[in-house]
Structure formats: C-alpha cells, structure tokens
Write an enzyme that holds these catalytic residues in place. Structure first.
Site, PDB file in Angstrom:
ATOM      1  N   HIS A 120      29.924  76.581  -5.438  1.00 57.52           N
ATOM      2  CA  HIS A 120      28.891  77.185  -4.574  1.00 57.52           C
ATOM      3  C   HIS A 120      29.497  78.240  -3.652  1.00 57.52           C
ATOM      4  O   HIS A 120      29.186  78.291  -2.465  1.00 57.52           O
ATOM      5  CB  HIS A 120      28.153  76.095  -3.792  1.00 57.52           C
ATOM      6  CG  HIS A 120      27.435  75.137  -4.700  1.00 57.52           C
ATOM      7  ND1 HIS A 120      26.080  75.222  -4.960  1.00 57.52           N
ATOM      8  CD2 HIS A 120      27.904  74.122  -5.459  1.00 57.52           C
ATOM      9  CE1 HIS A 120      25.742  74.278  -5.828  1.00 57.52           C
ATOM     10  NE2 HIS A 120      26.835  73.587  -6.138  1.00 57.52           N
ATOM     11  N   HIS A 139      22.624  69.405  -7.930  1.00 58.73           N
ATOM     12  CA  HIS A 139      23.289  69.751  -6.659  1.00 58.73           C
ATOM     13  C   HIS A 139      22.748  68.895  -5.509  1.00 58.73           C
ATOM     14  O   HIS A 139      23.485  68.600  -4.580  1.00 58.73           O
ATOM     15  CB  HIS A 139      23.075  71.237  -6.377  1.00 58.73           C
ATOM     16  CG  HIS A 139      23.627  71.729  -5.079  1.00 58.73           C
ATOM     17  ND1 HIS A 139      24.873  71.373  -4.611  1.00 58.73           N
ATOM     18  CD2 HIS A 139      23.112  72.580  -4.143  1.00 58.73           C
ATOM     19  CE1 HIS A 139      25.091  71.970  -3.444  1.00 58.73           C
ATOM     20  NE2 HIS A 139      24.044  72.692  -3.138  1.00 58.73           N
TER      21      HIS A 139
END
Ligand code: MN
Length: 259
Positions: A72, A82
């Site tokens: 990320h 995520h």
C-alpha cells in the site's frame, strides 16, 4: 459492432491518436509519500532498492535492482481482503479478484473547487446526485474517480499531517452507500487513502474501506492527472501485481480517453 470490429477500431484510434492514453500514476521512488499510522500500529514500507549490477563486474552487460515496497505504498490497488469487512469474501485478494475489474469504464466526479477551499471536504450522496443531474446516472460496473486536485500538492502539503492527524478530503459514509447502490466496481482518489484524513471520526470509521471492501469492491489511491479526464467516457486500466493472497499492490494506472 462485433468484438473484432471493435478492437480493430480501437487499434486504429490508438494509432491515429483519436484515443489518447493518460497516465494516472504517481512516481514510485524513495521519495514517495507514505501513510503513517499512530502507535502501536505497523507501518507500510517506503520504496527502497539495491543495485544488483550496472554493466560492471557484477553483471557486465546488464543493469537491474532488487526493490522493497509495501503493498500500500504509492499509487496502489486495494483488494477487499485489505479490510476486516472483506476478509471472508470469495476472490478477495489481488491474485483472485476478477480481471474484469482491471479494465472497465470510469466516471470522474470533479469536486476540486470544494477541496481547494476545504481540505476536510467530505463527498456526500447529495454531491453525487448533483453530479448525476448534470452527467447522468453512474453506470453499473463503473469505477468512480474522485477528483480533488489533491495530487497537485507536494511534500508535507500532500500528506497534510497535523497534530490531530491528516487533513485530506474523502467520502462520507452515505456517499459510499450510494455508490454501492449504483453497483460500482471501485472508488479511486488522489489522496494517500480512499478515506478522508479524518475518517476515523466518521460512522462507520473509514467508511470507504469498511463499506467498499465489505461489499467486495476495490480501491485505488494516490492517483494523479484526473483533471485530464472527461466526466464520463474513460476506460480505466488498473491491473495490480498478481501477489498470492496480496491485500493490495502498487501498479501503473492508465486511462483511455477520446482526444
Ligand atoms: Mn491501500
């Protein structure tokens, strides 16, 4: 038009330049700005690299590097896994997300003027409805790109960290619910996350992450050049790296637009 005719028309449009390619990707380097979480949370790694060889005794005719980067960091893709709300969904990691999500239509919601006046600007369903009154309903299966012009900020102005946390624009929860009702594929921003800098104060906290990923949808962040895109009619190309069970990935994001 048949598929073959359509691709042939696209090939000639690309060759003649009547369809143009816009790069929506931030430069990935040792200087790429990072999301920094408060203690005691873990941190994403900055981009770093080590040279393996550069036409020297370590490799006389070749140049190459090893690099390290967080999933990320920089312009990157968020897969549903995520977030905890997406952890049990099928095909929720970057290697398993359906590839149709990587080449799809996109619309651009321009609220850059509002963001210029207010770094804490929250995009609401009311804003989206006013956009739709002008440009038509957001088509099902679209990516929605939130244009804030935030990517024009550099250095500390980009992360805009203050003693009480970051101050950057993002969506309100009702905006994300509205977009999910429209059946969007994902939501993309110019800021360091899909959520506003102060999104921990919203209900639910981090509504873009919580609601989008809980619904199996995707995120893109650290985009730039959204000011070069039309409100409608963009084809977005955004395939992440095929990392096994990956929660996200830096990537190159391209847009096809009419010249
Ligand atoms: Mn992310």
């Amino acid at each position: 038009m048949s598929g073959a005719q359509c691709l042939s028309a696209l090939a000639s449009a690309l060759a003649t330049g009547s369809v143009q390619i816009v790069d929506l990707t931030q430069m990935l380097s040792e200087d790429t700005p990072l999301l920094i979480l408060p203690e005691p949370f873990g941190q994403t790694a900055a981009f770093s690299r080590e040279e393996i060889s550069r036409y020297d005794e370590r490799g006389v005719a070749w140049h190459w590097n090893n690099f390290t980067v967080g999933e990320h960091t920089g312009t990157h893709f968020d897969a549903p896994v995520h977030w905890v709300t997406g952890k049990d969904l099928a095909d929720n990691s970057v290697d398993r997300v359906e590839v149709g999500n990587f080449v799809a239509a996109a619309v651009v919601l321009d609220f850059s003027r509002e963001c210029r006046d207010n770094p804490d600007f929250l995009l609401t369903s009311e804003h989206i409805r006013s956009w739709e009154a002008e440009h038509g309903a957001i088509p099902e299966g679209s990516w929605v790109l939130f244009r804030s012009d935030w990517s024009k900020n550099t250095g500390d102005a980009y992360t805009n960290r203050q003693p009480d946390g970051a101050h950057t624009p993002g969506p309100a929860a009702d905006a994300i619910r509205y977009l999910l009702d429209r059946g969007i594929r994902g939501f993309g921003t110019e800021t360091i996350g899909t959520d506003a800098g102060q999104a921990h104060l919203l209900d639910p906290a981090y509504p873009a992450h919580t609601l989008l990923h809980g619904a199996g949808r995707m995120g893109l962040q650290c985009l730039e050049n959204l000011d070069r895109l039309p409100a409608t009619g963009t084809i977005l190309i955004c395939p992440p790296l095929k990392i096994r069970d990956g929660s996200g990935s830096p990537l190159r994001v391209l847009a096809l637009i009419p010249s």
